[in-house]
Write a protein that holds these residues in place. Structure first.
Motif, PDB file in Angstrom:
ATOM      1  N   GLY A  54      -0.794  -7.115 -10.934  1.00  0.00           N
ATOM      2  CA  GLY A  54      -0.290  -7.428  -9.604  1.00  0.00           C
ATOM      3  C   GLY A  54       0.309  -6.252  -8.879  1.00  0.00           C
ATOM      4  O   GLY A  54       0.451  -6.279  -7.650  1.00  0.00           O
ATOM      5  N   ALA A  55       0.671  -5.203  -9.613  1.00  0.00           N
ATOM      6  CA  ALA A  55       1.288  -4.029  -8.992  1.00  0.00           C
ATOM      7  C   ALA A  55       0.287  -2.928  -8.663  1.00  0.00           C
ATOM      8  O   ALA A  55       0.654  -1.925  -8.055  1.00  0.00           O
ATOM      9  CB  ALA A  55       2.369  -3.471  -9.908  1.00  0.00           C
ATOM     10  N   THR A  56      -0.974  -3.097  -9.071  1.00  0.00           N
ATOM     11  CA  THR A  56      -1.976  -2.063  -8.809  1.00  0.00           C
ATOM     12  C   THR A  56      -2.242  -1.960  -7.308  1.00  0.00           C
ATOM     13  O   THR A  56      -2.595  -2.952  -6.670  1.00  0.00           O
ATOM     14  CB  THR A  56      -3.295  -2.376  -9.539  1.00  0.00           C
ATOM     15  N   GLY A  57      -2.069  -0.776  -6.762  1.00  0.00           N
ATOM     16  CA  GLY A  57      -2.341  -0.550  -5.343  1.00  0.00           C
ATOM     17  C   GLY A  57      -3.687   0.109  -5.137  1.00  0.00           C
ATOM     18  O   GLY A  57      -4.208   0.795  -6.027  1.00  0.00           O
ATOM     19  N   VAL A  58      -4.265  -0.113  -3.974  1.00  0.00           N
ATOM     20  CA  VAL A  58      -5.568   0.463  -3.638  1.00  0.00           C
ATOM     21  C   VAL A  58      -5.488   1.092  -2.252  1.00  0.00           C
ATOM     22  O   VAL A  58      -4.915   0.512  -1.333  1.00  0.00           O
ATOM     23  CB  VAL A  58      -6.681  -0.614  -3.646  1.00  0.00           C
ATOM     24  N   TRP A  78       0.827  -1.212   0.000  1.00  0.00           N
ATOM     25  CA  TRP A  78       0.000   0.000   0.000  1.00  0.00           C
ATOM     26  C   TRP A  78       0.853   1.250   0.000  1.00  0.00           C
ATOM     27  O   TRP A  78       0.548   2.215  -0.669  1.00  0.00           O
ATOM     28  CB  TRP A  78      -0.903   0.000   1.235  1.00  0.00           C
ATOM     29  N   LEU A  79       1.964   1.224   0.729  1.00  0.00           N
ATOM     30  CA  LEU A  79       2.787   2.416   0.854  1.00  0.00           C
ATOM     31  C   LEU A  79       3.393   2.829  -0.476  1.00  0.00           C
ATOM     32  O   LEU A  79       3.412   4.009  -0.817  1.00  0.00           O
ATOM     33  CB  LEU A  79       3.902   2.153   1.869  1.00  0.00           C
ATOM     34  N   ALA A  80       3.848   1.858  -1.257  1.00  0.00           N
ATOM     35  CA  ALA A  80       4.516   2.192  -2.513  1.00  0.00           C
ATOM     36  C   ALA A  80       3.638   2.995  -3.455  1.00  0.00           C
ATOM     37  O   ALA A  80       4.051   4.032  -3.969  1.00  0.00           O
ATOM     38  CB  ALA A  80       5.015   0.921  -3.202  1.00  0.00           C
ATOM     39  N   PRO A  81       2.377   2.569  -3.717  1.00  0.00           N
ATOM     40  CA  PRO A  81       1.568   3.376  -4.627  1.00  0.00           C
ATOM     41  C   PRO A  81       1.209   4.736  -4.067  1.00  0.00           C
ATOM     42  O   PRO A  81       1.009   5.686  -4.811  1.00  0.00           O
ATOM     43  CB  PRO A  81       0.303   2.516  -4.836  1.00  0.00           C
ATOM     44  N   VAL A  82       1.114   4.857  -2.748  1.00  0.00           N
ATOM     45  CA  VAL A  82       0.789   6.156  -2.186  1.00  0.00           C
ATOM     46  C   VAL A  82       1.950   7.126  -2.374  1.00  0.00           C
ATOM     47  O   VAL A  82       1.778   8.295  -2.672  1.00  0.00           O
ATOM     48  CB  VAL A  82       0.421   6.030  -0.692  1.00  0.00           C
ATOM     49  N   ILE A  83       3.171   6.627  -2.197  1.00  0.00           N
ATOM     50  CA  ILE A  83       4.339   7.456  -2.472  1.00  0.00           C
ATOM     51  C   ILE A  83       4.352   7.858  -3.938  1.00  0.00           C
ATOM     52  O   ILE A  83       4.645   8.997  -4.285  1.00  0.00           O
ATOM     53  CB  ILE A  83       5.633   6.712  -2.098  1.00  0.00           C
ATOM     54  N   LEU A  89      -2.093   2.123 -11.982  1.00  0.00           N
ATOM     55  CA  LEU A  89      -0.927   2.081 -11.109  1.00  0.00           C
ATOM     56  C   LEU A  89      -1.369   2.065  -9.657  1.00  0.00           C
ATOM     57  O   LEU A  89      -0.865   1.290  -8.848  1.00  0.00           O
ATOM     58  CB  LEU A  89      -0.034   3.289 -11.372  1.00  0.00           C
ATOM     59  N   PHE A  90      -2.303   2.938  -9.298  1.00  0.00           N
ATOM     60  CA  PHE A  90      -2.915   2.908  -7.984  1.00  0.00           C
ATOM     61  C   PHE A  90      -4.299   3.519  -8.085  1.00  0.00           C
ATOM     62  O   PHE A  90      -4.601   4.279  -9.009  1.00  0.00           O
ATOM     63  CB  PHE A  90      -2.068   3.641  -6.928  1.00  0.00           C
ATOM     64  N   ILE A  91      -5.133   3.169  -7.113  1.00  0.00           N
ATOM     65  CA  ILE A  91      -6.523   3.606  -7.109  1.00  0.00           C
ATOM     66  C   ILE A  91      -6.866   4.133  -5.723  1.00  0.00           C
ATOM     67  O   ILE A  91      -6.616   3.468  -4.720  1.00  0.00           O
ATOM     68  CB  ILE A  91      -7.483   2.448  -7.462  1.00  0.00           C
TER      69      ILE A  91
END
Length: 210
Positions: free
Chosen positions: A67-71, A12-17, A197-199
């Protein structure tokens, strides 16, 4: 989205960064290093690895998941949570007196202080910017007037009482359901397809305001 302490998973941290760095002009990996595509809208259908979204502009698009999509979750917060020392992000527009008027404020949990630190252009409205930093001086009167301090400087931001205030929370794909309001950044592949990439997904009907 007061905040409940939690342990941040690396997933979770990676996509937020990444969310904090996208607007600085860092492109997604790819042959042409194209910048990520911003999508704001509502999920209409959820498949195993794809979302169908009705955008705020009224168009229907498909966005793939991998697999890399963060939420992450976005939940309602209270303006009283904006206190000195809290780390926040705010999309805002300039005012004639040189201050900024907030369009929204999102409050980071303590574990994420420093994420996306700085001031940069943003795409929420024409002439809008995004400022991430720590709340310094605060004056409570007809909302809040705050100083947001970041490494390279500071900005004075007026936060009216009616501006959306949200907390950022950890999340997973269980948040991705028909009717959920989302803001996402996606990679545009060579065939034109979008891969998230992230949602940022609203909880309990919340519309992510950023």
């Amino acid at each position: 989205m007061p905040s409940i302490p939690f342990r941040l998973s690396r997933s979770w941290l990676a996509p937020v960064i990444l969310a904090g760095t996208l607007a600085v002009g860092i492109g997604a990996a790819g042959a042409q290093d194209a910048p990520p595509v911003a999508v704001r809208g509502t999920i209409t259908t959820v498949g195993a690895d794809i979302l169908k979204i009705k955008t705020n502009r009224g168009t229907d698009i498909d966005v793939k998941l991998d697999g890399a999509t963060g939420v992450r979750g976005v939940a309602l917060a209270n303006i009283a949570e904006i206190q000195p020392g809290r780390y926040i992000g705010t999309a805002a527009v300039p005012q004639p007196d040189g201050t900024l008027k907030a369009l929204e404020v999102h409050i980071f949990p303590p574990e994420m202080a420093g994420t996306g630190d700085g001031h940069r252009p943003w795409d929420l409205t024409p002439n809008s910017s995004m400022t991430n930093g720590a709340v310094g001086d605060l004056v409570v009167a007809n909302g809040r007037t705050i100083t947001v301090k970041y490494k390279q400087g500071e900005k004075k931001v007026v936060v009216p009482d009616d501006v959306p205030i949200v907390d950022l929370e950890p999340g997973d794909r269980s948040l991705l359901a028909a009717g959920t309001h989302v803001v996402l950044f996606a990679r545009k592949d060579g065939d034109g397809a979008l891969t998230a990439l992230f949602i940022s997904a609203g909880r309990n009907g919340v519309t992510p305001p950023m």
